[in-house]
Design a protein around this motif. Structure first.
Motif, mmCIF file in Angstrom:
data_model
loop_
_atom_site.group_PDB
_atom_site.id
_atom_site.type_symbol
_atom_site.label_atom_id
_atom_site.label_comp_id
_atom_site.label_asym_id
_atom_site.label_seq_id
_atom_site.Cartn_x
_atom_site.Cartn_y
_atom_site.Cartn_z
ATOM 1 N N THR A 267 0.829 -1.202 0.000
ATOM 2 C CA THR A 267 0.000 0.000 0.000
ATOM 3 C C THR A 267 0.859 1.246 0.000
ATOM 4 O O THR A 267 0.602 2.204 -0.753
ATOM 5 N N GLN A 268 1.898 1.266 0.813
ATOM 6 C CA GLN A 268 2.786 2.425 0.885
ATOM 7 C C GLN A 268 3.511 2.638 -0.440
ATOM 8 O O GLN A 268 3.626 3.777 -0.921
ATOM 9 N N THR A 269 3.996 1.551 -1.031
ATOM 10 C CA THR A 269 4.692 1.670 -2.317
ATOM 11 C C THR A 269 3.758 2.198 -3.403
ATOM 12 O O THR A 269 4.134 3.047 -4.218
ATOM 13 N N PHE A 289 -7.160 -0.570 -11.126
ATOM 14 C CA PHE A 289 -7.841 -1.861 -11.141
ATOM 15 C C PHE A 289 -7.648 -2.589 -9.811
ATOM 16 O O PHE A 289 -6.533 -2.654 -9.284
ATOM 17 N N THR A 290 -8.736 -3.149 -9.300
ATOM 18 C CA THR A 290 -8.596 -4.166 -8.267
ATOM 19 C C THR A 290 -8.224 -5.479 -8.959
ATOM 20 O O THR A 290 -8.463 -5.641 -10.156
ATOM 21 N N PRO A 291 -7.637 -6.438 -8.251
ATOM 22 C CA PRO A 291 -7.320 -7.728 -8.882
ATOM 23 C C PRO A 291 -8.590 -8.481 -9.258
ATOM 24 O O PRO A 291 -9.557 -8.500 -8.494
ATOM 25 N N TRP A 292 -8.571 -9.116 -10.446
ATOM 26 C CA TRP A 292 -9.666 -10.043 -10.758
ATOM 27 C C TRP A 292 -9.383 -11.426 -10.188
ATOM 28 O O TRP A 292 -10.233 -12.296 -10.197
ATOM 29 N N GLY A 293 -8.166 -11.577 -9.660
ATOM 30 C CA GLY A 293 -7.835 -12.771 -8.898
ATOM 31 C C GLY A 293 -7.450 -13.973 -9.740
ATOM 32 O O GLY A 293 -7.348 -13.905 -10.965
ATOM 33 N N TRP A 294 -7.241 -15.080 -9.043
ATOM 34 C CA TRP A 294 -6.842 -16.337 -9.678
ATOM 35 C C TRP A 294 -8.012 -17.319 -9.577
ATOM 36 O O TRP A 294 -8.238 -17.917 -8.540
ATOM 37 N N PRO A 295 -8.789 -17.478 -10.665
ATOM 38 C CA PRO A 295 -9.957 -18.361 -10.604
ATOM 39 C C PRO A 295 -9.559 -19.835 -10.573
ATOM 40 O O PRO A 295 -8.593 -20.250 -11.218
ATOM 41 N N GLN A 296 -10.313 -20.624 -9.810
ATOM 42 C CA GLN A 296 -10.033 -22.041 -9.648
ATOM 43 C C GLN A 296 -11.128 -22.873 -10.310
ATOM 44 O O GLN A 296 -12.232 -22.402 -10.580
ATOM 45 N N SER A 297 -10.811 -24.145 -10.548
ATOM 46 C CA SER A 297 -11.745 -25.032 -11.250
ATOM 47 C C SER A 297 -13.021 -25.292 -10.442
ATOM 48 O O SER A 297 -14.053 -25.651 -11.011
ATOM 49 N N ARG A 308 -7.168 -3.237 -0.058
ATOM 50 C CA ARG A 308 -6.072 -2.274 -0.103
ATOM 51 C C ARG A 308 -6.166 -1.311 -1.290
ATOM 52 O O ARG A 308 -5.735 -0.160 -1.195
ATOM 53 N N TYR A 309 -6.703 -1.757 -2.398
ATOM 54 C CA TYR A 309 -6.843 -0.868 -3.553
ATOM 55 C C TYR A 309 -7.875 0.215 -3.255
ATOM 56 O O TYR A 309 -7.701 1.382 -3.642
ATOM 57 N N PHE A 325 -9.590 6.941 -9.640
ATOM 58 C CA PHE A 325 -10.839 6.186 -9.632
ATOM 59 C C PHE A 325 -10.554 4.693 -9.473
ATOM 60 O O PHE A 325 -9.550 4.182 -9.982
ATOM 61 N N LEU A 326 -11.452 3.998 -8.795
ATOM 62 C CA LEU A 326 -11.336 2.566 -8.597
ATOM 63 C C LEU A 326 -12.131 1.837 -9.680
ATOM 64 O O LEU A 326 -13.295 2.153 -9.921
ATOM 65 N N VAL A 327 -11.492 0.863 -10.329
ATOM 66 C CA VAL A 327 -12.162 -0.008 -11.282
ATOM 67 C C VAL A 327 -12.285 -1.371 -10.609
ATOM 68 O O VAL A 327 -11.291 -2.103 -10.497
#
Length: 376
Positions: A267-269, A289-297, A308-309, A325-327
């Motif tokens: 966050t600081q960086t 962008f917020t993360p769309w993450g790592w989708p699992q099966s 944090r975003y 702005f936040l996406v």
């Protein structure tokens, strides 16, 4: 909308270039510093390319042949180029040191809506995030051709990211990635600084000796470290980005998380990075962008730095910066949209992301240009 984006990337072919033949008795020689060549991305003084998507655009009257003469620092044995004629789809062309004739025909099944026009638009870029060095010595046009000014779009996206923006694992690399598709669909210019494996934090991460908080402000991408004759970095002169970026889009953090950077440190960086960006982009919107993450099966999604975003954007607002702005990309990417072995978006996945981001942009108030700024 998704259908039109799919059409943009549906045609892929690879052309192996053969040495050029003469195109008349008096070909037109265009020097590599000609002001009518519209360079984009990050070129060093040689000039040589760094970062995927770097390239140039030509507006030519009476064009019938185009040859590139490339220097010895061009990636050996060849470097992949993306070539678009008259705003058509990007065709993959492999070129190497020496003389290379560039095919000018449109892909099969495509038509030029301005076939009666006497001018042509040629767009060329290096789509790779590695093996992407193009040393341009000169451009040779056919006899009688005339180089004209290229007018850039009023919209110029600046994308900053990692492998999820660089098009890693795609055949046409960044030319099939969601940032590139957004630029094309908005009839916009686009600058893409994205490197697989890179963290925002200035740490060693997956072969990258620096993080984006360092690399973004220099000419070279992180491959400089492995380049014997250019193993140093030089500051980037942002005045060379013409036109200046109008929108800055950032999607980063996966590789900080993968290297155990704490949420507080990340966050600081990120906040420090945005503060430095504001010294360059005083009023341009920052789209985070917020993360769309790592989708699992099993249908679950693994996220990183949750909350944090939002905190980063809220902190910028508290500082008086209301152009940040936040996406929220939660739910944008599912297991069906990624390669199962690496969780990176497929071609169709990138098209989906571009479509969803376009919807977000249009709801936010930005709409595609009705036509390209330089007509053909």
């Amino acid at each position: 909308m998704l259908v039109s984006l799919l059409a943009l990337v549906s045609w892929i072919s690879v052309v192996t270039v053969v040495p050029a033949h003469g195109a008349g008795t008096k070909p037109v020689i265009v020097q590599n510093n000609d002001p009518l060549v519209h360079f984009h991305g990050r070129w060093d003084p040689a000039p040589e390319t760094w970062w995927g998507s770097t390239g140039f655009k030509l507006h030519v009257q009476g064009l019938s042949s185009l040859t590139l003469k490339l220097g010895n620092h061009t990636t050996s044995p060849w470097v992949q180029l993306g070539v678009s004629i008259n705003y058509g789809s990007f065709n993959t062309v492999n070129v190497s040191t020496g003389t290379n004739e560039i095919p000018l025909s449109l892909p099969s099944g495509e038509t030029n809506d301005n076939e009666a026009s006497s001018t042509s638009i040629v767009r060329i870029n290096v789509p790779g995030w590695q093996d992407n060095r193009l040393e341009l010595e000169e451009i040779v046009l056919n006899a009688g051709a005339k180089l004209l000014p290229y007018t850039p779009s009023k919209i110029n996206f600046q994308f900053i990211g990692d492998s999820l923006s660089a098009g890693q694992y795609l055949p046409q690399i960044v030319d099939q990635a969601w940032p590139f598709l957004i630029g094309e669909n908005f009839k916009a210019e686009h600058l893409i600084n994205a490197q697989p494996g890179i963290a925002l934090s200035d740490i060693l991460a997956y072969g990258n000796v620096h993080g984006m908080s360092y690399e973004y402000f220099v000419t070279e991408d992180t491959q400089y470290y492995y380049t014997d004759y250019h193993n140093f970095t030089t500051p980037w002169n942002f005045a060379r980005d013409q036109p200046p970026a109008t929108h800055v889009v950032i999607h980063i953090g996966a590789n900080d998380s993968g290297n155990n950077v704490t949420a507080d440190a990340f966050t600081q960086t990120y906040l420090e990075f945005l503060s430095r960006l504001r010294t360059i982009y005083h009023t341009q919107p920052f789209l985070i962008f917020t993360p769309w993450g790592w989708p699992q099966s099993d249908g679950t999604v693994s996220y990183y730095y949750q909350g944090r975003y939002e905190e980063i954007v809220n902190t910028r607002h508290a500082l008086g910066d209301h152009d940040t702005f936040l996406v929220n990309t939660t739910g944008w990417v599912t297991y069906e949209d990624v390669f199962p072995d690496n969780m990176h978006p497929t071609i169709a996945g990138h098209v989906k992301i571009a479509g969803l981001f376009q919807q977000w942009l249009e709801n936010w108030g930005l709409h595609p240009e009705s036509e390209w700024a330089t007509p053909v």
